[in-house]
Design a protein around this motif. Structure first.
Motif, PDB file in Angstrom:
ATOM      1  N   ARG A  49       0.837  -1.199   0.000  1.00 37.48           N
ATOM      2  CA  ARG A  49       0.000   0.000   0.000  1.00 37.48           C
ATOM      3  C   ARG A  49       0.873   1.251   0.000  1.00 37.48           C
ATOM      4  O   ARG A  49       0.542   2.252  -0.635  1.00 37.48           O
ATOM      5  N   HIS A  50       1.970   1.210   0.743  1.00 34.57           N
ATOM      6  CA  HIS A  50       2.862   2.366   0.881  1.00 34.57           C
ATOM      7  C   HIS A  50       4.249   2.039   0.321  1.00 34.57           C
ATOM      8  O   HIS A  50       4.666   0.878   0.303  1.00 34.57           O
ATOM      9  N   ILE A  98      -3.713   9.118  -2.897  1.00 39.26           N
ATOM     10  CA  ILE A  98      -2.279   8.899  -2.717  1.00 39.26           C
ATOM     11  C   ILE A  98      -1.655  10.193  -2.230  1.00 39.26           C
ATOM     12  O   ILE A  98      -1.927  11.264  -2.783  1.00 39.26           O
ATOM     13  N   ALA A 125       1.682   7.472   7.311  1.00 37.85           N
ATOM     14  CA  ALA A 125       1.185   6.177   6.840  1.00 37.85           C
ATOM     15  C   ALA A 125       0.541   5.394   7.973  1.00 37.85           C
ATOM     16  O   ALA A 125      -0.525   4.784   7.802  1.00 37.85           O
ATOM     17  N   ASP A 129      -3.374   4.239   8.151  1.00 43.70           N
ATOM     18  CA  ASP A 129      -3.763   2.838   8.347  1.00 43.70           C
ATOM     19  C   ASP A 129      -4.626   2.681   9.598  1.00 43.70           C
ATOM     20  O   ASP A 129      -5.583   1.901   9.612  1.00 43.70           O
ATOM     21  N   SER A 142      -2.723   5.693   0.277  1.00 41.28           N
ATOM     22  CA  SER A 142      -1.341   5.232   0.150  1.00 41.28           C
ATOM     23  C   SER A 142      -0.380   6.396   0.340  1.00 41.28           C
ATOM     24  O   SER A 142      -0.660   7.516  -0.102  1.00 41.28           O
ATOM     25  N   ILE A 176       0.708   1.452  -7.137  1.00 41.85           N
ATOM     26  CA  ILE A 176      -0.134   1.660  -5.957  1.00 41.85           C
ATOM     27  C   ILE A 176      -1.572   1.931  -6.372  1.00 41.85           C
ATOM     28  O   ILE A 176      -2.516   1.324  -5.857  1.00 41.85           O
ATOM     29  N   LYS A 215      -4.943  -0.372  -5.811  1.00 40.88           N
ATOM     30  CA  LYS A 215      -6.045   0.168  -4.998  1.00 40.88           C
ATOM     31  C   LYS A 215      -7.369   0.059  -5.756  1.00 40.88           C
ATOM     32  O   LYS A 215      -8.397  -0.342  -5.200  1.00 40.88           O
ATOM     33  N   LEU A 266      -5.067  -4.452  -2.431  1.00 42.85           N
ATOM     34  CA  LEU A 266      -4.227  -4.088  -1.286  1.00 42.85           C
ATOM     35  C   LEU A 266      -5.024  -4.275   0.003  1.00 42.85           C
ATOM     36  O   LEU A 266      -6.198  -3.961   0.080  1.00 42.85           O
TER      37      LEU A 266
END
Length: 336
Positions: A11-12, A109, A124, A128, A135, A326, A330, A335
């Protein structure tokens, strides 16, 4: 690119320290496909149409910021740019609250650059924690990491070895010298991780004040090797590629060099010094360049030696690839 997105699970993108060869090759493969877009008459693809990329740069940047903005637009994303001087940070708002503001405006993003190490990781972790689905892409944090720069360097080197199919296996047994202000360089750290993972033999060279012994630990368990030198000739001997680094005066808190003139005499990359290297050696520099200090002007401008301009072009393509990997994952819901 289908294969690359199929194996992509991140994701990151915060650091290259734990990247696998498979992931590095996925970036190289995706970049190769997207680089062609830059040379079309219509320089745009709809890959990220409808997604919002927010560039949050808390410290000055020309190449990286412009490169990320152009990369996002080439993928048809909507772009929001953050300017710290005119933001609510000056009124006391926290960085995390600023990030949440952009989240509320629909960011998918966030590209983060900050002078303090760990800021992208902190954002990040918060994204989360609140299950935002956003991301984070680290565009450089303090002395820690600069993954997109190291990946564009990796792509530039591999493409120099095989323009049609750049891949990590090409670096096995290749000698790459990194010369300059290694202690203050997040670019050096990220390059050490990616190049040694790919199997290259990396040789660091700098005055002792700019190359601490602790760097020996940066490539443990890597496929390649890492060696430290406090004289430049052993690092350059038979090198296939030479990467010079900018002297980062803004990060130096002590007088670590007698003078720029003496530094150039001992560690500057000149045509004569490159005679220690392989005959077809190529030179890289992440920019901006202090001409006549880290790199002689005639070397930087030499069409057969310098890859500096190609690094800039490849920077847009690599950042397109990172945003694509990414963003596409997504959109596909792959992810976690």
């Amino acid at each position: 690119m289908t294969t690359a997105t199929a194996i992509w699970t991140r994701r990151h993108i915060l650091s290259l320290m734990d990247f696998s060869v498979t992931e590095l090759d996925a970036v190289l493969q995706t970049t190769t496909s997207l680089r062609d877009v830059l040379f079309r008459r219509m320089k745009k693809v709809p890959a990220l149409q409808g997604q919002v990329v927010t560039n949050m740069f808390f410290e000055p940047s020309t190449r990286t910021r412009s490169s990320f903005e152009l990369a996002a637009k080439r993928l048809s994303a909507d772009v929001m740019n953050f300017a710290p001087g005119s933001s609510s940070l000056s009124k006391g708002e926290t960085i995390l609250d600023t990030a949440k503001t952009y989240l509320a405006m629909g960011a998918d993003i966030m590209v983060i650059r900050h002078q303090q190490s760990g800021v992208p990781q902190a954002i990040a972790a918060e994204m989360d924690r609140i299950n935002s689905g956003v991301s984070i892409l680290n565009a450089g944090d303090g002395l820690h990491a600069h993954p997109s720069q190291a990946l564009l360097d990796l792509f530039t080197i591999c493409r120099g070895l095989d323009p049609e199919n750049p891949r990590c296996e090409l670096l096995r047994g290749k000698k790459i010298a990194i010369v300059g202000d290694i202690m203050h360089s997040r670019v050096a750290r990220s390059n050490i991780w990616s190049l040694t993972t790919a199997g290259a033999d990396v040789h660091l060279a700098a005055p002792p004040t700019l190359l601490p012994e602790g760097f020996r630990e940066f490539a443990t368990d890597a496929a390649g090797s890492l060696k430290l030198h406090w004289d430049i000739e052993p690092a350059l001997k038979d090198a296939d590629f030479v990467m010079t680094l900018r002297l980062q005066h803004e990060r130096m808190t002590a007088h670590l060099l007698p003078s720029l003139r003496e530094y150039h005499q001992r560690f500057g990359i000149t045509g004569d010094r490159l005679k220690f290297c392989q005959p077809d050696v190529k030179v890289l520099h992440p920019g901006p360049v202090n001409r006549g200090v880290e790199l002689a002007s005639d070397v930087m401008d030499h069409p057969a030696l310098s890859l500096v301009s190609e690094q800039v072009t490849n920077g847009v393509a690599v950042r397109m690839a990172l945003l694509y990997l990414i963003g596409s994952s997504k959109a596909n819901g792959s992810l976690n």
